[in-house]
Design a protein around this motif. Sequence first.
Motif, mmCIF file in Angstrom:
data_model
loop_
_atom_site.group_PDB
_atom_site.id
_atom_site.type_symbol
_atom_site.label_atom_id
_atom_site.label_comp_id
_atom_site.label_asym_id
_atom_site.label_seq_id
_atom_site.Cartn_x
_atom_site.Cartn_y
_atom_site.Cartn_z
ATOM 1 N N LEU A 82 0.749 -1.087 0.064
ATOM 2 C CA LEU A 82 0.124 -0.183 -0.118
ATOM 3 C C LEU A 82 0.718 1.182 0.142
ATOM 4 N N VAL A 83 1.896 1.410 0.925
ATOM 5 C CA VAL A 83 2.537 2.414 1.286
ATOM 6 C C VAL A 83 3.395 2.937 -0.026
ATOM 7 N N MET A 84 3.581 1.950 -0.986
ATOM 8 C CA MET A 84 4.637 2.061 -2.263
ATOM 9 C C MET A 84 3.853 1.939 -3.332
ATOM 10 N N ARG A 89 -4.372 2.722 -7.857
ATOM 11 C CA ARG A 89 -4.173 1.763 -7.216
ATOM 12 C C ARG A 89 -4.197 1.795 -5.880
ATOM 13 N N HIS A 90 -3.562 2.856 -5.231
ATOM 14 C CA HIS A 90 -3.536 3.265 -4.052
ATOM 15 C C HIS A 90 -5.181 3.459 -3.296
ATOM 16 N N THR A 91 -5.511 4.107 -4.117
ATOM 17 C CA THR A 91 -7.025 4.502 -3.594
ATOM 18 C C THR A 91 -7.931 3.110 -3.470
ATOM 19 N N LEU A 93 -6.686 -0.164 -2.980
ATOM 20 C CA LEU A 93 -6.108 -0.868 -1.763
ATOM 21 C C LEU A 93 -6.506 -0.355 -0.528
ATOM 22 N N ARG A 94 -6.251 1.244 -0.493
ATOM 23 C CA ARG A 94 -6.780 1.902 0.996
ATOM 24 C C ARG A 94 -8.027 1.733 1.175
ATOM 25 N N GLN A 95 -8.942 1.821 0.233
ATOM 26 C CA GLN A 95 -10.486 1.514 0.426
ATOM 27 C C GLN A 95 -10.754 0.050 1.151
ATOM 28 N N VAL A 231 6.208 -3.871 9.629
ATOM 29 C CA VAL A 231 7.460 -2.565 9.235
ATOM 30 C C VAL A 231 6.811 -1.494 9.754
ATOM 31 N N ALA A 232 5.592 -0.983 9.505
ATOM 32 C CA ALA A 232 5.075 0.429 9.795
ATOM 33 C C ALA A 232 4.596 0.787 11.301
ATOM 34 N N GLY A 233 4.106 -0.402 11.816
ATOM 35 C CA GLY A 233 3.546 -0.297 13.282
ATOM 36 C C GLY A 233 4.498 -0.701 14.361
ATOM 37 N N HIS A 234 5.405 -1.756 14.355
ATOM 38 C CA HIS A 234 6.341 -2.202 15.359
ATOM 39 C C HIS A 234 7.356 -1.175 15.694
ATOM 40 N N SER A 283 10.992 9.333 1.531
ATOM 41 C CA SER A 283 11.414 9.837 -0.042
ATOM 42 C C SER A 283 10.372 9.515 -0.944
ATOM 43 N N ARG A 284 10.120 10.346 -2.087
ATOM 44 C CA ARG A 284 9.355 10.414 -3.230
ATOM 45 C C ARG A 284 10.142 10.451 -4.465
ATOM 46 N N THR A 285 9.772 10.067 -5.554
ATOM 47 C CA THR A 285 10.368 10.098 -6.860
ATOM 48 C C THR A 285 9.752 11.152 -7.524
ATOM 49 N N ILE A 332 3.632 16.635 11.605
ATOM 50 C CA ILE A 332 3.567 15.993 10.417
ATOM 51 C C ILE A 332 4.540 14.491 10.536
ATOM 52 N N ALA A 333 4.327 13.996 11.770
ATOM 53 C CA ALA A 333 4.949 12.626 12.169
ATOM 54 C C ALA A 333 4.342 11.656 11.445
ATOM 55 N N PHE A 334 2.923 11.902 11.240
ATOM 56 C CA PHE A 334 2.335 10.797 10.717
ATOM 57 C C PHE A 334 2.152 10.953 9.070
ATOM 58 N N ILE A 338 -2.858 11.092 0.954
ATOM 59 C CA ILE A 338 -3.325 10.051 0.835
ATOM 60 C C ILE A 338 -2.768 8.969 1.581
ATOM 61 N N HIS A 339 -1.429 9.128 1.960
ATOM 62 C CA HIS A 339 -0.569 7.977 2.580
ATOM 63 C C HIS A 339 -0.634 8.118 4.235
ATOM 64 N N PHE A 340 -1.363 9.296 4.516
ATOM 65 C CA PHE A 340 -1.487 9.467 6.118
ATOM 66 C C PHE A 340 -1.525 8.038 6.765
ATOM 67 N N CYS A 341 -0.940 7.996 7.823
ATOM 68 C CA CYS A 341 -0.583 6.862 8.656
ATOM 69 C C CYS A 341 -2.102 6.087 8.826
ATOM 70 N N LEU A 342 -2.159 4.851 8.267
ATOM 71 C CA LEU A 342 -3.251 4.154 8.891
ATOM 72 C C LEU A 342 -3.338 3.692 10.180
HETATM 73 C C1 HEM Z 1 1.958 5.293 6.944
HETATM 74 C C2 HEM Z 1 4.403 7.030 10.856
HETATM 75 C C3 HEM Z 1 2.455 3.684 13.399
HETATM 76 C C4 HEM Z 1 0.673 1.497 9.662
HETATM 77 C C5 HEM Z 1 2.723 6.145 7.722
HETATM 78 C C6 HEM Z 1 3.234 7.320 7.317
HETATM 79 C C7 HEM Z 1 4.251 7.756 8.428
HETATM 80 C C8 HEM Z 1 3.777 7.069 9.485
HETATM 81 C C9 HEM Z 1 4.830 9.125 8.439
HETATM 82 C C10 HEM Z 1 3.376 7.890 5.876
HETATM 83 C C11 HEM Z 1 4.029 7.201 4.830
HETATM 84 C C12 HEM Z 1 4.101 7.989 3.328
HETATM 85 O O1 HEM Z 1 3.631 9.138 3.468
HETATM 86 O O2 HEM Z 1 5.076 7.514 2.692
HETATM 87 C C13 HEM Z 1 3.957 6.391 11.835
HETATM 88 C C14 HEM Z 1 4.400 6.693 13.471
HETATM 89 C C15 HEM Z 1 4.080 5.550 14.033
HETATM 90 C C16 HEM Z 1 3.060 4.786 13.040
HETATM 91 C C17 HEM Z 1 5.430 7.953 13.473
HETATM 92 C C18 HEM Z 1 3.909 5.561 15.586
HETATM 93 C C19 HEM Z 1 4.484 6.326 16.242
HETATM 94 C C20 HEM Z 1 1.684 2.866 12.725
HETATM 95 C C21 HEM Z 1 1.007 1.531 13.262
HETATM 96 C C22 HEM Z 1 0.421 1.013 12.146
HETATM 97 C C23 HEM Z 1 0.920 1.885 11.013
HETATM 98 C C24 HEM Z 1 0.757 1.161 14.568
HETATM 99 C C25 HEM Z 1 -0.343 -0.242 12.148
HETATM 100 C C26 HEM Z 1 -0.182 -1.113 12.974
HETATM 101 C C27 HEM Z 1 0.596 2.371 8.581
HETATM 102 C C28 HEM Z 1 0.290 2.125 7.335
HETATM 103 C C29 HEM Z 1 0.770 3.257 6.417
HETATM 104 C C30 HEM Z 1 1.363 3.988 7.241
HETATM 105 C C31 HEM Z 1 -0.320 0.737 6.917
HETATM 106 C C32 HEM Z 1 0.566 3.250 4.863
HETATM 107 C C33 HEM Z 1 -0.622 3.986 4.685
HETATM 108 C C34 HEM Z 1 -0.898 4.358 2.901
HETATM 109 O O3 HEM Z 1 0.269 4.322 2.462
HETATM 110 O O4 HEM Z 1 -1.911 4.393 2.757
HETATM 111 N N1 HEM Z 1 3.032 5.980 9.072
HETATM 112 N N2 HEM Z 1 3.361 5.208 11.912
HETATM 113 N N3 HEM Z 1 1.581 2.922 11.289
HETATM 114 N N4 HEM Z 1 1.360 3.546 8.611
HETATM 115 FE FE1 HEM Z 1 2.413 4.494 10.230
#
Ligand code: HEM
Length: 390
Positions: A82-84, A89-91, A93-95, A231-234, A283-285, A332-334, A338-342
Amino acid sequence: MSDHELRYDPFDPEVIADPYATYRELRDRAPLYWSPAAGCWVLSRYHDVAAVLTDPITYSSASGIFPTPADVDMTAILLPMLVMSDPPRHTQLRQIVSRAFTPRRIAALETTIEGIAADLLFQVPLEDDWDFVSAFSGPLPAIVIADLLGVPREDRDRFRAWSTTFVQSNPSRGQLGVEVATALYDYFASFLAERRAYPEDDLMTALVQAEVEGQYLSEEELLGFCLLLLVAGHETTTNLLSNGVVLLAAHPESRERLADDPGLVPGAVEELLRYDSPVQGLSRTVTRPVELHGQWMRPGDTVLLLFGAANRDERVFADAEVFDIDRRPEHIAFGRGIHFCLGAALARLETRIALQTLLGDRSFRWEADLAGAERLSSGPVRGFASLPVR
Ligand code: HEM
């Protein structure tokens, strides 16, 4: 402002130890900076980072989002994630994943997380030095994700060990945990088959069943999403917690206020996210020629977005270098757009409960031993591999 040559290398151990002075110089002297060391452009001002995040057509995620040294091949772990992915396609998958990863499912974890945090703290030898990462901030998010997915209790330890090895194998240094990734992949594949045959009330089952206009996730997408959750949540949540206990040890007056009034903790979590962001940059391309701050970026160029620098931008945050739990920062930590942290709601919930649990015991006030701590060597993630506390 000094006139020495400005140099920013995201992989330099000194920068990793404390990047904030360099970030300030970047914002002031070179808002669009070419980093020869990283082979990419670097953006450090809040409004520039936000603008790129909200223009996914010009700035694509599909070729990867981790700044990597030139000699590292990322293709080994490039699952259809999803994140890449980019729209459309992202829209889609995200839905689909949003059907399963719902606010209700996350909110329902509250009591479970309280139990996990209390159990972990109970096992800590409070009179001695102990490692905060291996005893508390590391296991907590891994157990929560395992629980959310529906990993059976008897597999939890195995899962946690894989997850830790997997997230600590550092892609930006080329030490890919390919073996562990394969073990996890195989594990998820058999787990998935079981849930297809015998549905349960868990996220894995919900993901199998999630559908938008007749579209389901493919087997590969399902497995990719499970790995992405790790990868994203641990490690991100682990580091928010580790950075948090270090900051609160350095600001005992804030810590006392939070202990006296647990209602202040959610606000403090936002300030922790701003002040010492676990994800320092992604990063982005570039997909078309773009002019910014008087320079041209070309299609195919990589641009690194420094969330850690944007979150200390004095153009947006007054006294940005001051840690202030009463601030309500629009950080802006999340990410943004569209890719705002799920998982933002889950990360917030876990961190609030973890801090309230740590602060809840009045006799427990920790000191962090920074001299004995080991920083993570990875570029994008800021935190600790080990962190002795007493
Ligand atoms: C996306 C940060 C915790 C799942 C992102 C993005 C950031 C981020 C900056 C955006 C990526 C981008 O724009 O390319 C963080 C931080 C966390 C955290 C700082 C903890 C403090 C979590 C957790 C989960 C999670 C707990 C799930 C268990 C995801 C997913 C995406 C994402 C699935 C991709 C969303 C998409 O591409 O639409 N996160 N995250 N993250 N995060 Fe988190």
